[in-house]
Design a protein around this motif. Structure first.
Motif, short mmCIF file in Angstrom:
data_model
loop_
_atom_site.label_atom_id
_atom_site.label_comp_id
_atom_site.label_asym_id
_atom_site.label_seq_id
_atom_site.Cartn_x
_atom_site.Cartn_y
_atom_site.Cartn_z
N CYS A 18 3.35 0.87 -3.54
CA CYS A 18 4.10 0.77 -2.29
C CYS A 18 4.01 -0.67 -1.80
O CYS A 18 3.47 -1.53 -2.47
N LYS A 19 4.59 -0.95 -0.64
CA LYS A 19 4.67 -2.33 -0.15
C LYS A 19 3.30 -2.98 0.00
O LYS A 19 3.13 -4.16 -0.30
N SER A 20 2.32 -2.25 0.47
CA SER A 20 1.02 -2.85 0.78
C SER A 20 -0.08 -2.61 -0.24
O SER A 20 -1.17 -3.16 -0.12
N SER A 21 0.17 -1.75 -1.25
CA SER A 21 -0.90 -1.48 -2.22
C SER A 21 -0.35 -0.95 -3.53
O SER A 21 0.81 -0.53 -3.62
N SER A 22 -1.19 -0.99 -4.54
CA SER A 22 -0.88 -0.36 -5.83
C SER A 22 -2.19 0.20 -6.39
O SER A 22 -3.23 -0.46 -6.32
N THR A 23 -2.13 1.43 -6.90
CA THR A 23 -3.33 2.13 -7.33
C THR A 23 -3.07 2.89 -8.62
O THR A 23 -1.99 3.46 -8.80
N ALA A 24 -4.06 2.93 -9.50
CA ALA A 24 -3.98 3.74 -10.72
C ALA A 24 -4.54 5.13 -10.41
O ALA A 24 -5.73 5.38 -10.56
N LEU A 25 -3.68 6.02 -9.92
CA LEU A 25 -4.10 7.37 -9.55
C LEU A 25 -4.15 8.31 -10.74
O LEU A 25 -4.96 9.23 -10.79
N ASP A 26 -3.26 8.11 -11.69
CA ASP A 26 -3.14 9.02 -12.83
C ASP A 26 -3.59 8.32 -14.10
O ASP A 26 -3.13 7.23 -14.42
N ILE A 27 -4.50 8.96 -14.81
CA ILE A 27 -4.97 8.44 -16.08
C ILE A 27 -5.00 9.56 -17.11
O ILE A 27 -5.00 10.74 -16.74
N ILE A 28 -5.00 9.21 -18.37
CA ILE A 28 -5.19 10.18 -19.44
C ILE A 28 -6.42 9.75 -20.20
O ILE A 28 -6.44 8.68 -20.81
#
Length: 67
Positions: A18-28
């Motif tokens: 999103c505009k203010s952040s980026s996150t690795a929520l999904d992993i395999i």
């Protein structure tokens, strides 16, 4: 992860941006005994949450199980 004999790709990208952040929520996570051929995060314009895809090499034998 080590206790479960699991590993992750060396190249993990954010799956939610999103505009203010980026996150690795999904992993395999893949068992260390398997060969991870490819691991990609698919960018879509539909959502700010991107799917993850993994290709795993599975060996099989041509012989068939007999009763």
């Amino acid at each position: 992860m080590e206790a479960g004999n699991l590993s992750l790709s060396d190249h993990i990208e954010p799956t939610r941006v999103c505009k203010s952040s980026s996150t690795a929520l999904d992993i395999i996570a893949v068992d260390n005994d398997l060969v991870l051929v490819s691991y990609i995060t698919l960018s879509t314009l539909v959502s700010d949450h991107f799917p993850v895809s993994a290709v795993i090499l599975i060996e099989h034998s041509e012989s068939r199980v007999q009763p």
